[in-house]
Design an enzyme around this catalytic site. Structure first.
Site, PDB file in Angstrom:
ATOM      1  N   LYS A 227       0.843  -1.196   0.000  1.00  0.00           N
ATOM      2  CA  LYS A 227       0.000   0.000   0.000  1.00  0.00           C
ATOM      3  C   LYS A 227       0.881   1.251   0.000  1.00  0.00           C
ATOM      4  CE  LYS A 227      -3.863  -1.918   2.722  1.00  0.00           C
ATOM      5  NZ  LYS A 227      -4.966  -1.770   1.755  1.00  0.00           N
ATOM      6  N   ARG A 301     -10.342 -11.602   2.007  1.00  0.00           N
ATOM      7  CA  ARG A 301     -11.250 -12.629   1.476  1.00  0.00           C
ATOM      8  C   ARG A 301     -10.596 -13.998   1.497  1.00  0.00           C
ATOM      9  NH1 ARG A 301     -11.723  -9.297  -3.972  1.00  0.00           N
ATOM     10  NH2 ARG A 301     -11.106  -7.727  -2.451  1.00  0.00           N
TER      11      ARG A 301
HETATM   12  N1  BES Z   1      -7.905  -3.821   4.522  1.00  0.00           N
HETATM   13  C1  BES Z   1      -8.134  -3.404   3.182  1.00  0.00           C
HETATM   14  C2  BES Z   1      -9.432  -2.627   3.013  1.00  0.00           C
HETATM   15  C3  BES Z   1      -9.516  -1.296   3.704  1.00  0.00           C
HETATM   16  C4  BES Z   1      -9.237  -0.148   3.016  1.00  0.00           C
HETATM   17  C5  BES Z   1      -9.966  -1.191   5.006  1.00  0.00           C
HETATM   18  C6  BES Z   1      -9.346   1.081   3.629  1.00  0.00           C
HETATM   19  C7  BES Z   1     -10.074   0.018   5.634  1.00  0.00           C
HETATM   20  C8  BES Z   1      -9.771   1.163   4.946  1.00  0.00           C
HETATM   21  C9  BES Z   1      -8.208  -4.607   2.250  1.00  0.00           C
HETATM   22  O1  BES Z   1      -7.489  -5.721   2.617  1.00  0.00           O
HETATM   23  C10 BES Z   1      -7.711  -4.152   0.929  1.00  0.00           C
HETATM   24  O2  BES Z   1      -6.564  -3.807   0.863  1.00  0.00           O
HETATM   25  N2  BES Z   1      -8.568  -4.158  -0.097  1.00  0.00           N
HETATM   26  C11 BES Z   1      -8.197  -3.747  -1.393  1.00  0.00           C
HETATM   27  C12 BES Z   1      -8.551  -4.859  -2.352  1.00  0.00           C
HETATM   28  C13 BES Z   1      -8.044  -4.662  -3.734  1.00  0.00           C
HETATM   29  C14 BES Z   1      -6.527  -4.786  -3.770  1.00  0.00           C
HETATM   30  C15 BES Z   1      -8.639  -5.707  -4.643  1.00  0.00           C
HETATM   31  C16 BES Z   1      -9.000  -2.484  -1.710  1.00  0.00           C
HETATM   32  O3  BES Z   1     -10.181  -2.442  -1.426  1.00  0.00           O
HETATM   33  O4  BES Z   1      -8.402  -1.537  -2.214  1.00  0.00           O
HETATM   34 ZN    ZN Z   2      -5.427  -5.579   1.934  1.00  0.00          ZN
END
Ligand code: BES
Ligand code: ZN
Ligand code: ZN
Length: 448
Positions: A227, A301
């Protein structure tokens, strides 16, 4: 946190009025704060009004407050008293800080409860609030102080204190069960993953348990799909779903609700290490379905898929609710206001909505049209864990594959688990909200 008034003089008295807006009034020796509820008070308005009263008075150096529940009880009955009590208690949440901070405890009393069994109602509400506080405390905990092992220890100790059965499966035990999706994420950190299991048995032995599955990612760096700086903020709270499930379980057990519920929290860190899983990997989940890892940041997931399979195959749950800070997509769509959810069963959906009606929390159902299934098709495996568009829906459909025909609800709390600097509810403060604890409590209680 809130007691029945014992005639002791208090610094302030709070009156609730259905006519006026919030106003501060000084009258005679005692000070009176009148809180307006508008002409159509609801339990949620009352919850926020009580929280606002406490939040207004506490910083003034107030030591004791008396809440007059007469108007709320007359207009809304028992739900009015419970809402008032929960708002007043939630507003007293003190986030743990790692520096000296003088504690200024507030004594809060309630009067005007009429014919209601106020001690019983306050006890029940207090136990739900304690569950919410547990969820907030765990979610706010810094990641260096809450590894998967720490989360397991905290969950087990909270569960045991209310007489619940607990079990923690090691990475090795999970390997023997074939939980390849869960362990792929778990392999990314020197802090080993574990599967936390809490079993509350308040119902009859022959009744199958309801399953609650909570995402327990103690820190989500994104893994090799790292990230950016801004998105890393608050990813210590990526175990909020697991914390929610813990909080709901503790509330159910403390209130001896006559139901059987099994909670599963797959606990991991999503980091980078020589053994980390990689984009392009193909892994085999416990269900036997193979998964192409399109993105290591879509880890939630993966761990939930195996936990849902475990809940159905091993714990024999008759229905399952998973709770997760799953997608940025959901957070962008609904923000802090409502929790987006998916459901494969109309009767279960009706039960969730009835529970939400009682808790006052807001939910919005998202679509699972079969046309969306294309999003998660992979050329090399049964499924892929990412999609080019519709991020929240793709994640929901992915999980639905693992629920199969078992009635299932997926709550995506990515937007609602954390309040930003200006929380939209009076009983929230910046940081973890403990959202969904009260709705899950009501959902399980509704079954009793
Ligand atoms: N933990 C994150 C989702 C999240 C984002 C929670 C912001 C709280 C605040 C999750 O694991 C994630 O990174 N999701 C990605 C998925 C994508 C890479 C397909 C997302 O939603 O950007
Ligand atoms: Zn994630
Ligand atoms: Zn995550």
């Amino acid at each position: 946190m809130l007691n029945i008034w014992n005639q002791e003089p208090t610094d302030w008295r709070v009156d609730f009025s259905s006519a006026s807006a919030l106003s501060l009034r000084t009258e005679g020796p005692g000070r009176v704060l009148t809180v307006g509820l508008g002409d159509t008070p609801t339990p949620e308005i009352l919850r926020q009004a009580a929280a606002k009263a406490i939040r207004t008075l506490h910083p003034l150096g107030t030591e004791s407050v008396l809440l007059d529940a007469s108007v709320p009880v007359r207009t809304l009955g028992a739900p009015g008293l419970s809402a008032l009590a929960s708002g007043a208690m939630l507003a007293q949440y003190a986030r743990k800080v790692y520096k000296e901070k003088p504690e200024r405890p507030l004594r809060v009393y309630v009067t005007g409860t009429g014919d209601l069994d106020a001690p019983a109602l306050l006890r029940e509400t207090g136990n739900v609030v304690q569950g919410i506080f547990l969820a907030r405390d765990l979610t706010n905990c810094p990641p260096n102080l809450l590894t998967p092992e720490d989360l397991a220890r905290e969950a087990v100790s909270a569960a045991r204190s209310v007489g619940m059965e607990t079990q923690v499966l090691s990475a090795q035990a999970c390997r023997e069960l074939g939980m390849g999706a869960f362990l792929a994420v778990g392999s990314s950190s020197a802090h080993a993953p574990c599967l936390i299991i809490l079993r509350y048995r308040g119902g009859s032995p022959e009744e199958k348990p309801l399953g609650l599955v909570g995402k327990g990612v103690c820190f989500d760096s994104g893994g090799y799909c790292l990230k950016g700086k801004a998105s890393l903020v608050n990813q210590k709270g990526d175990m909020a779903g697991g914390a929610t499930v813990c909080g709901a379980m503790v509330a159910l057990a403390a209130n001896r609700v006559p139901v059987n519920v099994t909670a599963l929290i797959p606990a991991v860190e999503n980091r980078i290490s020589p053994d980390s899983f990689l984009p392009g990997d193909v892994i085999t989940s416990m269900s036997g379905k193979t998964i192409e890892v399109g993105n290591t940041d879509a880890e939630g997931r993966l761990i939930l898929a195996d936990a849902i399979t475990y809940a159905i195959q091993v714990e024999k749950v008759d229905s399952v609710v998973d709770v997760a800070t799953l997608t940025g997509s959901m957070s962008r769509m609904l923000g802090q206001v409502a929790t987006g959810y998916f459901c494969n069963d109309e009767a279960f959906n009706a039960r969730l909505l009835a529970a939400a009606e009682r808790s006052g929390e807001l939910f919005w159902r998202c679509p699972t049209f079969p046309e969306y299934r294309k999003l998660i098709e992979s050329p090399v495996a049964d499924l892929v864990n990412t999609a080019d568009s519709c991020g929240a829906i793709a994640a929901g459909l992915f999980l639905e594959e693992f629920a199969g025909t078992t009635p299932w609800i997926h709550l995506d709390i990515a937007g609602t688990a954390h309040a930003r600097s200006r929380p939209i509810r009076e009983y929230w403060e910046k940081g973890a909200t403990g959202v969904c604890v009260s709705t899950l409590y009501e959902l399980c209680r509704g079954q009793a």
